[in-house]
Enzyme design. Sequence first.
Site, short mmCIF file in Angstrom:
data_model
loop_
_atom_site.label_atom_id
_atom_site.label_comp_id
_atom_site.label_asym_id
_atom_site.label_seq_id
_atom_site.Cartn_x
_atom_site.Cartn_y
_atom_site.Cartn_z
N HIS A 34 -2.36 -6.17 49.70
CA HIS A 34 -1.57 -5.57 51.36
C HIS A 34 -1.81 -7.32 52.21
CE1 HIS A 34 -5.64 -4.32 52.51
NE2 HIS A 34 -4.97 -3.38 51.53
N GLY A 36 -4.32 -7.27 54.03
CA GLY A 36 -6.07 -7.15 54.29
C GLY A 36 -6.34 -8.27 52.81
N HIS A 37 -5.89 -7.94 51.67
CA HIS A 37 -6.24 -8.25 51.02
C HIS A 37 -6.29 -10.02 51.11
CE1 HIS A 37 -5.56 -4.45 48.41
NE2 HIS A 37 -6.80 -4.94 47.91
N GLU A 149 -14.60 -4.64 55.37
CA GLU A 149 -15.55 -4.26 56.07
C GLU A 149 -15.15 -2.69 55.84
OE1 GLU A 149 -16.06 -6.04 59.44
OE2 GLU A 149 -18.06 -6.78 59.05
N LYS A 150 -13.56 -2.26 55.97
CA LYS A 150 -12.85 -0.89 55.73
C LYS A 150 -13.37 -0.52 55.17
CE LYS A 150 -8.96 -0.45 53.86
NZ LYS A 150 -9.95 1.36 52.52
N ASP A 151 -14.27 -0.73 53.79
CA ASP A 151 -15.19 -0.11 53.04
C ASP A 151 -16.63 0.17 53.17
OD1 ASP A 151 -13.22 0.86 50.48
OD2 ASP A 151 -12.20 -1.87 51.03
N SER A 186 -4.02 -0.74 53.44
CA SER A 186 -4.87 -0.26 52.76
C SER A 186 -3.57 0.01 50.92
CB SER A 186 -4.80 1.59 52.71
OG SER A 186 -5.60 1.98 51.47
N SER A 187 -4.08 -0.12 50.05
CA SER A 187 -3.08 -0.25 49.42
C SER A 187 -2.28 1.87 49.42
CB SER A 187 -3.57 -0.39 47.80
OG SER A 187 -4.27 -1.99 47.28
#
Length: 282
Positions: A34, A36-37, A149-151, A186-187
């Site tokens: 997505h 984000g990636h 940084e989400k993870d 997110s996926s």
Amino acid sequence: MKIVSTIASLKAAVAEARKAGKVIGLVPTMGALHKGHLSLVRKACEECQFVVVSVFVNPTQFNNPEDLRTYPRTLDADTKLLADNTNADIVFAPSVEEVYPEPDTRQFAFGPIAEVMEGKYRPGHFNGVAQIVSKLFYFVEPDKAFFGEKDFQQLAIIRQMVKDLNLNINIIPCPIIREDDGLAVSSRNTLLEPQFRKVAPHINATLRASVFKQTYLTPAETIDWVTKEINSFGNLELEYYSIVDGLTLQPITNWSDSSYVVGCITVYAGKVRLIDNVCYKS
């Protein structure tokens, strides 16, 4: 952009780029790509002259077999997205057998940072993350690796792993990318049914509102407020909310305990598990 599925082909391509003096970048993903990636890959392309994107759903980091089974797998769409929107050089899309010709029995000891939050609720998850990321690091030997940084806790774990293994890799953190309504991309968002997708943005909205509570609420009281707010939406169920030191990931009791304070949250929207975080002090 070239797509390879074997470690030998990957190493050959990287070796050729390294021989030409290029800086090697790696973006590890589990696919279902997505925006984000794409932001990670674009950042890698800005800083490196040769970029590898891995697309691999890693079985060893799933402690829930159903979660592994339902995790979206969209390799054709992923490769098209990368080709159309980035300058990535290689997509590494191996089989499970290629990555794990035999079971990976390595056990990583990360100490307290792996025992809280996701480490507490997903036993074995970070050991699986360390297994696959260390393998990718060994396969590619990148100069830089890019993570979202989400993870937040995963980022801390990977930094610790690089230190523990004495790897000469620069870990580059990249900001959370959000939908227009604030939901962290997110996926897993693709798995949300409409009624759950509708309320999911309240996760980020609640976190942002909680930042202003620190002027008159303690960390514990702020956690209670967030908990009640999230659970007040019928289609959301809080798994945990922790306010921690941003480096040690250990809970704080007073805002003055740390100069870097982060709140990390996990919420179920139906059967879909969503994570997010917010910075209180940095």
